[in-house]
Design a protein around this motif. Structure first.
Motif, PDB file in Angstrom:
ATOM      1  N   MET A 213       0.829  -1.206   0.000  1.00  0.00           N
ATOM      2  CA  MET A 213       0.000   0.000   0.000  1.00  0.00           C
ATOM      3  C   MET A 213       0.873   1.269   0.000  1.00  0.00           C
ATOM      4  N   LEU A 214       1.993   1.226   0.711  1.00  0.00           N
ATOM      5  CA  LEU A 214       2.866   2.402   0.837  1.00  0.00           C
ATOM      6  C   LEU A 214       3.924   2.506  -0.270  1.00  0.00           C
ATOM      7  N   VAL A 215       4.033   1.508  -1.130  1.00  0.00           N
ATOM      8  CA  VAL A 215       5.113   1.489  -2.113  1.00  0.00           C
ATOM      9  C   VAL A 215       5.245   2.790  -2.914  1.00  0.00           C
ATOM     10  N   PRO A 216       4.176   3.398  -3.424  1.00  0.00           N
ATOM     11  CA  PRO A 216       4.395   4.647  -4.174  1.00  0.00           C
ATOM     12  C   PRO A 216       5.109   5.732  -3.349  1.00  0.00           C
ATOM     13  N   VAL A 217       4.744   5.875  -2.102  1.00  0.00           N
ATOM     14  CA  VAL A 217       5.386   6.861  -1.220  1.00  0.00           C
ATOM     15  C   VAL A 217       6.832   6.447  -0.938  1.00  0.00           C
ATOM     16  N   LEU A 218       7.048   5.163  -0.709  1.00  0.00           N
ATOM     17  CA  LEU A 218       8.386   4.657  -0.402  1.00  0.00           C
ATOM     18  C   LEU A 218       9.324   4.823  -1.598  1.00  0.00           C
ATOM     19  N   VAL A 219       8.821   4.554  -2.784  1.00  0.00           N
ATOM     20  CA  VAL A 219       9.640   4.711  -3.994  1.00  0.00           C
ATOM     21  C   VAL A 219       9.970   6.183  -4.230  1.00  0.00           C
ATOM     22  N   ASP A 220       9.030   7.066  -3.950  1.00  0.00           N
ATOM     23  CA  ASP A 220       9.327   8.500  -4.075  1.00  0.00           C
ATOM     24  C   ASP A 220      10.458   8.899  -3.133  1.00  0.00           C
ATOM     25  N   LEU A 221      10.437   8.387  -1.919  1.00  0.00           N
ATOM     26  CA  LEU A 221      11.497   8.663  -0.953  1.00  0.00           C
ATOM     27  C   LEU A 221      12.832   8.125  -1.477  1.00  0.00           C
ATOM     28  N   TYR A 222      12.824   6.911  -2.006  1.00  0.00           N
ATOM     29  CA  TYR A 222      14.008   6.272  -2.595  1.00  0.00           C
ATOM     30  C   TYR A 222      14.577   7.111  -3.737  1.00  0.00           C
ATOM     31  N   ILE A 223      13.719   7.550  -4.648  1.00  0.00           N
ATOM     32  CA  ILE A 223      14.162   8.345  -5.799  1.00  0.00           C
ATOM     33  C   ILE A 223      14.803   9.650  -5.328  1.00  0.00           C
ATOM     34  N   GLU A 224      14.195  10.277  -4.341  1.00  0.00           N
ATOM     35  CA  GLU A 224      14.746  11.526  -3.805  1.00  0.00           C
ATOM     36  C   GLU A 224      16.095  11.278  -3.117  1.00  0.00           C
ATOM     37  N   ALA A 225      16.156  10.258  -2.271  1.00  0.00           N
ATOM     38  CA  ALA A 225      17.376   9.982  -1.507  1.00  0.00           C
ATOM     39  C   ALA A 225      18.532   9.557  -2.416  1.00  0.00           C
ATOM     40  N   MET A 226      18.240   8.786  -3.457  1.00  0.00           N
ATOM     41  CA  MET A 226      19.286   8.276  -4.354  1.00  0.00           C
ATOM     42  C   MET A 226      19.551   9.208  -5.541  1.00  0.00           C
ATOM     43  N   GLU A 227      18.739  10.241  -5.665  1.00  0.00           N
ATOM     44  CA  GLU A 227      18.866  11.196  -6.770  1.00  0.00           C
ATOM     45  C   GLU A 227      18.721  10.514  -8.122  1.00  0.00           C
ATOM     46  N   TYR A 228      17.749   9.614  -8.210  1.00  0.00           N
ATOM     47  CA  TYR A 228      17.447   8.945  -9.466  1.00  0.00           C
ATOM     48  C   TYR A 228      16.432   9.756 -10.247  1.00  0.00           C
ATOM     49  N   ALA A 229      16.314   9.470 -11.526  1.00  0.00           N
ATOM     50  CA  ALA A 229      15.355  10.142 -12.392  1.00  0.00           C
ATOM     51  C   ALA A 229      13.933   9.700 -12.026  1.00  0.00           C
ATOM     52  N   PRO A 230      13.005  10.637 -11.904  1.00  0.00           N
ATOM     53  CA  PRO A 230      11.617  10.273 -11.604  1.00  0.00           C
ATOM     54  C   PRO A 230      11.003   9.337 -12.643  1.00  0.00           C
TER      55      PRO A 230
END
Length: 187
Positions: free
Chosen positions: A15-32
């Motif tokens: 259920m939380l995966v979209p929020v968790l992935v957004d956090l991951y992308i921000e922390a790792m500086e990956y492309a959205p």
């Protein structure tokens, strides 16, 4: 305010995966643009043997996540791990032991605005509590002089080098692969 560290059921994690992935992308500086693919992969991870996930929650906001599972020979990362060990001079007796009894720390991420507050340490400690494996293994991007919060966290826990300057296909950055002997760690 100090966040609460909460173990997540597989259903809560999904259920939380979209929020968790957004956090991951921000922390790792990956492309959205990688978001849809990462959401799909992360949702599938809950089917992995030994799947365990924890989140740091502060004022109903997720500010950190860590998850992992038991390593298996069928996984992409296990094949990368073997390749890294082979490139590092071949598989030693300890390497072989690790490959047969490890917990893959797949992700540990804290919101950049909250890094350095001890959240990562609390997440990792809870994630590793009770893990039914001898070793915990992970990879992290290389940083000159290990001068970042991630390396500081992993060294504090006692993680040691398995391989350095390893390249995953599709990522131009070198990575370090680190291991922690859970039978002798103090975290």
């Amino acid at each position: 305010m100090t966040p609460t560290i909460q173990r997540l059921t597989p259903a809560e994690f999904v259920m939380l995966v979209p929020v968790l992935v957004d956090l991951y992308i921000e922390a790792m500086e990956y492309a959205p643009s990688m978001r849809p693919q990462r959401i799909r992969v992360w949702k599938g991870e809950v089917r992995s043997p030994g799947f365990t996930a924890v989140a740091a929650i502060d004022a109903n906001e997720v500010v950190g996540v860590a998850y992992g599972f038991l390593g298996t020979r069928e996984r992409w990362w296990d094949r990368q791990l073997v390749r890294a060990m082979e490139e590092n001079g071949g598989l030693s007796q300890i390497d072989r032991a690790m490959l047969h009894n490890y917990f893959e720390v797949a992700e540990v991420h804290v919101s950049p605005s909250r890094q350095g507050d001890g959240i990562g340490s609390r997440l990792l400690a809870e994630l590793l509590r009770g893990v039914p494996a001898r070793w915990a293994l992970l990879s992290t991007p290389e940083v000159a002089g290990e001068a970042n919060n991630a390396f500081s966290l992993y060294r504090k826990f006692g993680f040691v080098d398995v391989a350095r300057h390893f390249y995953y296909e599709g990522d131009r950055r070198p990575f370090a692969i680190l291991a922690l002997d859970l039978h002798s760690s103090t975290g």
